[in-house]
Design a protein around this motif. Structure first.
Motif, PDB file in Angstrom:
ATOM      1  N   LEU A   1       2.597  74.336  52.630  1.00 59.51           N
ATOM      2  CA  LEU A   1       3.901  73.749  52.282  1.00 59.51           C
ATOM      3  C   LEU A   1       3.973  72.295  52.752  1.00 59.51           C
ATOM      4  O   LEU A   1       4.461  71.416  52.027  1.00 59.51           O
ATOM      5  CB  LEU A   1       5.032  74.547  52.938  1.00 59.51           C
ATOM      6  CG  LEU A   1       5.294  75.976  52.465  1.00 59.51           C
ATOM      7  CD1 LEU A   1       6.477  76.571  53.227  1.00 59.51           C
ATOM      8  CD2 LEU A   1       5.557  76.035  50.972  1.00 59.51           C
ATOM      9  N   LYS A   2       3.468  72.047  53.946  1.00 55.54           N
ATOM     10  CA  LYS A   2       3.521  70.705  54.524  1.00 55.54           C
ATOM     11  C   LYS A   2       2.608  69.738  53.778  1.00 55.54           C
ATOM     12  O   LYS A   2       3.019  68.630  53.413  1.00 55.54           O
ATOM     13  CB  LYS A   2       3.144  70.764  55.999  1.00 55.54           C
ATOM     14  CG  LYS A   2       3.224  69.428  56.723  1.00 55.54           C
ATOM     15  CD  LYS A   2       2.963  69.567  58.214  1.00 55.54           C
ATOM     16  CE  LYS A   2       1.506  69.900  58.477  1.00 55.54           C
ATOM     17  NZ  LYS A   2       1.200  69.900  59.950  1.00 55.54           N
ATOM     18  N   ARG A   3       1.374  70.165  53.542  1.00 56.83           N
ATOM     19  CA  ARG A   3       0.401  69.258  52.924  1.00 56.83           C
ATOM     20  C   ARG A   3       0.736  68.929  51.475  1.00 56.83           C
ATOM     21  O   ARG A   3       0.442  67.824  51.002  1.00 56.83           O
ATOM     22  CB  ARG A   3      -1.001  69.860  53.001  1.00 56.83           C
ATOM     23  CG  ARG A   3      -1.571  69.955  54.401  1.00 56.83           C
ATOM     24  CD  ARG A   3      -3.065  70.155  54.366  1.00 56.83           C
ATOM     25  NE  ARG A   3      -3.605  70.417  55.693  1.00 56.83           N
ATOM     26  CZ  ARG A   3      -4.908  70.371  55.992  1.00 56.83           C
ATOM     27  NH1 ARG A   3      -5.785  70.060  55.045  1.00 56.83           N
ATOM     28  NH2 ARG A   3      -5.325  70.634  57.213  1.00 56.83           N
ATOM     29  N   TYR A   4       1.336  69.876  50.770  1.00 51.64           N
ATOM     30  CA  TYR A   4       1.590  69.677  49.345  1.00 51.64           C
ATOM     31  C   TYR A   4       3.073  69.501  49.033  1.00 51.64           C
ATOM     32  O   TYR A   4       3.477  69.550  47.872  1.00 51.64           O
ATOM     33  CB  TYR A   4       0.975  70.826  48.545  1.00 51.64           C
ATOM     34  CG  TYR A   4      -0.534  70.803  48.607  1.00 51.64           C
ATOM     35  CD1 TYR A   4      -1.279  70.039  47.722  1.00 51.64           C
ATOM     36  CD2 TYR A   4      -1.214  71.517  49.604  1.00 51.64           C
ATOM     37  CE1 TYR A   4      -2.661  69.985  47.809  1.00 51.64           C
ATOM     38  CE2 TYR A   4      -2.599  71.474  49.696  1.00 51.64           C
ATOM     39  CZ  TYR A   4      -3.307  70.696  48.793  1.00 51.64           C
ATOM     40  OH  TYR A   4      -4.683  70.646  48.880  1.00 51.64           O
ATOM     41  N   ASN A   5       3.851  69.276  50.106  1.00 49.00           N
ATOM     42  CA  ASN A   5       5.263  68.952  49.959  1.00 49.00           C
ATOM     43  C   ASN A   5       6.009  69.963  49.076  1.00 49.00           C
ATOM     44  O   ASN A   5       6.771  69.588  48.178  1.00 49.00           O
ATOM     45  CB  ASN A   5       5.425  67.534  49.382  1.00 49.00           C
ATOM     46  CG  ASN A   5       6.817  66.985  49.588  1.00 49.00           C
ATOM     47  OD1 ASN A   5       7.508  67.336  50.557  1.00 49.00           O
ATOM     48  ND2 ASN A   5       7.256  66.122  48.678  1.00 49.00           N
ATOM     49  N   LEU A   6       5.759  71.232  49.332  1.00 50.02           N
ATOM     50  CA  LEU A   6       6.402  72.290  48.556  1.00 50.02           C
ATOM     51  C   LEU A   6       7.731  72.685  49.192  1.00 50.02           C
ATOM     52  O   LEU A   6       7.921  72.564  50.402  1.00 50.02           O
ATOM     53  CB  LEU A   6       5.500  73.526  48.488  1.00 50.02           C
ATOM     54  CG  LEU A   6       4.178  73.374  47.738  1.00 50.02           C
ATOM     55  CD1 LEU A   6       3.399  74.683  47.789  1.00 50.02           C
ATOM     56  CD2 LEU A   6       4.398  72.962  46.293  1.00 50.02           C
TER      57      LEU A   6
END
Length: 252
Positions: A44-49
């Motif tokens: 979620l953090k890395r791909y801004n989900l």
């Protein structure tokens, strides 16, 4: 040699017992639930989900956040790490994440490094299984671990609970490039402790453990319903199934 017996079945001429770890003598719901949450948090953090995808992605990895249980038909229950990464990589595309298997493996490894520093906080033994292992050791049986988890984390668990003297061999994910299902890890364990498949048995909590043993020439596998899969479902795979290992009597 010993005999293992329940009211429903009996296995004779055993000098070696190989164990799966999670779900067999470690409570996998607590352990893998937290691991799954950390993996999804990182994605979620890395791909801004959006945060609303958290529970959905946990389900794709086979963990129900609401119940706090790993799913019996989830990919974590059914497959080894390599296959889990292949499947989840495709699942992530449904959420707009274009990620390679190599990139996802790197995320898993990154989370593992963080998780394993405090791993013992999330590790709960299945007490009846540990007592069974101790009884086997007292009777001179050779005992090993064959797990899809890393050898490093498994050894950390053994050291934390002072179980190192209970096991003669530990084969983990990094011990070979081959998957657990291939049977190669089981063959490696048997070779290292100079045991034959004819006098060995495997004990696990999932069909994967049965397949791993079968492909290594170990024809007898006991499955325990202490993991993610119910007894009725396990009986479709093996004739030797218990609700827990405390049901098994050891006879010399």
């Amino acid at each position: 040699m010993i005999t293992l017996k329940t009211p429903d079945w009996q296995l004779d001429n055993i000098d070696t017992v190989l164990f799966d770890k999670d779900g067999t003598f470690i409570d996998l719901h607590y352990f893998w639930g937290k691991m799954t949450e950390l993996r999804v948090e990182e994605i979620l953090k890395r791909y801004n989900l959006s945060r609303e995808n958290f529970s959905k992605l946990c389900l794709r990895l086979g963990y129900n956040v609401k119940s706090g249980k790993m799913l019996s038909d989830g990919i974590t229950a059914l497959y080894s790490r390599v296959i889990i990464i292949q499947i989840f990589c495709k699942d992530l595309k449904d959420f707009g994440v274009d990620i390679s298997e190599k990139e996802l493996e790197e995320i898993f490894d990154y989370v593992n490094n963080i998780y394993y520093k405090e791993m013992v906080k999330y590790t709960k033994p299945i007490d009846s299984a540990v007592e069974f292992i101790k009884k086997l050791r007292k009777n001179g049986i050779k005992i090993g671990i064959v797990t899809s988890d890393s050898k490093e984390s498994t050894l950390m668990t053994l050291r934390h609970f002072d179980w190192e003297n209970l096991f003669d061999v530990v084969i983990g994910r990094e011990s070979t490039k081959e998957t657990k299902e291939s049977g190669i890890p089981v063959k490696m364990a048997l070779k290292e402790i100079n045991s034959k498949p004819e006098t060995a048995i495997m004990i696990g909590d999932a069909p994967m453990d049965y397949i791993a043993a079968k492909n290594a020439g170990v024809e007898r596998t006991i499955l325990s319903a202490t993991g993610q899969i119910e007894k009725e479902e396990l009986l479709k795979t093996s004739n030797y199934v218990v609700d827990s290992l405390k049901e098994i009597e050891i006879k010399i």
